[in-house]
Scaffold this motif. Sequence first.
Motif, PDB file in Angstrom:
ATOM      1  N   LEU A   1       7.768   7.625   5.859  1.00  0.00           N
ATOM      2  CA  LEU A   1       7.401   7.842   4.474  1.00  0.00           C
ATOM      3  C   LEU A   1       8.139   9.071   3.958  1.00  0.00           C
ATOM      4  O   LEU A   1       8.095  10.126   4.587  1.00  0.00           O
ATOM      5  N   VAL A   2       8.847   8.924   2.822  1.00  0.00           N
ATOM      6  CA  VAL A   2       9.559  10.047   2.228  1.00  0.00           C
ATOM      7  C   VAL A   2       8.568  10.817   1.357  1.00  0.00           C
ATOM      8  O   VAL A   2       8.041  10.285   0.388  1.00  0.00           O
TER       9      VAL A   2
ATOM     10  N   GLY B   1      16.566  -3.438  -3.051  1.00  0.00           N
ATOM     11  CA  GLY B   1      16.832  -3.721  -1.644  1.00  0.00           C
ATOM     12  C   GLY B   1      16.129  -2.784  -0.679  1.00  0.00           C
ATOM     13  O   GLY B   1      16.385  -2.825   0.526  1.00  0.00           O
ATOM     14  N   GLU B   2      15.251  -1.938  -1.161  1.00  0.00           N
ATOM     15  CA  GLU B   2      14.500  -1.026  -0.306  1.00  0.00           C
ATOM     16  C   GLU B   2      13.010  -1.280  -0.496  1.00  0.00           C
ATOM     17  O   GLU B   2      12.582  -1.830  -1.506  1.00  0.00           O
ATOM     18  N   LEU B   3      12.207  -0.857   0.482  1.00  0.00           N
ATOM     19  CA  LEU B   3      10.760  -0.998   0.378  1.00  0.00           C
ATOM     20  C   LEU B   3      10.156   0.302  -0.140  1.00  0.00           C
ATOM     21  O   LEU B   3      10.550   1.386   0.286  1.00  0.00           O
ATOM     22  N   TRP B   4       9.191   0.172  -1.053  1.00  0.00           N
ATOM     23  CA  TRP B   4       8.514   1.309  -1.650  1.00  0.00           C
ATOM     24  C   TRP B   4       7.014   1.117  -1.559  1.00  0.00           C
ATOM     25  O   TRP B   4       6.522  -0.011  -1.591  1.00  0.00           O
ATOM     26  N   LEU B   5       6.289   2.207  -1.466  1.00  0.00           N
ATOM     27  CA  LEU B   5       4.837   2.207  -1.453  1.00  0.00           C
ATOM     28  C   LEU B   5       4.353   2.535  -2.861  1.00  0.00           C
ATOM     29  O   LEU B   5       4.664   3.592  -3.405  1.00  0.00           O
TER      30      LEU B   5
ATOM     31  N   LEU C   1       9.761   3.933   1.594  1.00  0.00           N
ATOM     32  CA  LEU C   1       9.430   3.668   2.987  1.00  0.00           C
ATOM     33  C   LEU C   1      10.710   3.591   3.798  1.00  0.00           C
ATOM     34  O   LEU C   1      11.707   3.025   3.343  1.00  0.00           O
ATOM     35  N   LEU C   2      10.685   4.133   4.992  1.00  0.00           N
ATOM     36  CA  LEU C   2      11.860   4.177   5.846  1.00  0.00           C
ATOM     37  C   LEU C   2      11.730   3.147   6.961  1.00  0.00           C
ATOM     38  O   LEU C   2      10.868   3.259   7.830  1.00  0.00           O
TER      39      LEU C   2
END
Length: 162
Positions: free
Chosen positions: A37-38, A64-68, A92-93
């Motif tokens: 988590l960033v 193209g990335e996952l986010w919370l 999210l990483l």
Amino acid sequence: MAAQTTKKSGLISHGIAAQNRKARYDYTIKSTVEAGLVLKGPEVKSLRHGRATLTESWAGERDGELWLYGAYIPEYQGGVLSRFEPRAPRKLLLKRKEIRSLLGAITREGQTLVPLQIHFNERGRAKVLLGLAEGRKKADKRAAVAARDWQRDKARLMRARG
């Protein structure tokens, strides 16, 4: 996994910072994956105090990335000048291969990514446990509650018998 706290401050050094208990009631969890988590510094401090809420949060795709989305991390009140948005989307990483497989499951099979908990690992890094889930119907929820109650009653009966 019990949360370990320091005696003086009550901070969580490693362990569970926030849980989404309602998710296991509303969804059938098919599999889980742990993601980084960033976060900014004050967000980490606020998480260490265990004030975060995941009840209305979900994970989704953007560029193209996952986010919370929807996770509530309140502002840290320790005299820090840098402010942040409590419900801001947080990146999210995950590895690219994991992201592709999760996005495929979401789009093809109609499943949902639900955050189950935020915790700190042994190295002190904030991690999110995501569940790949399918929604439950009302009858399924009632059946799950009945099964859980029966297991509890059965355990009580067995303890009473000795």
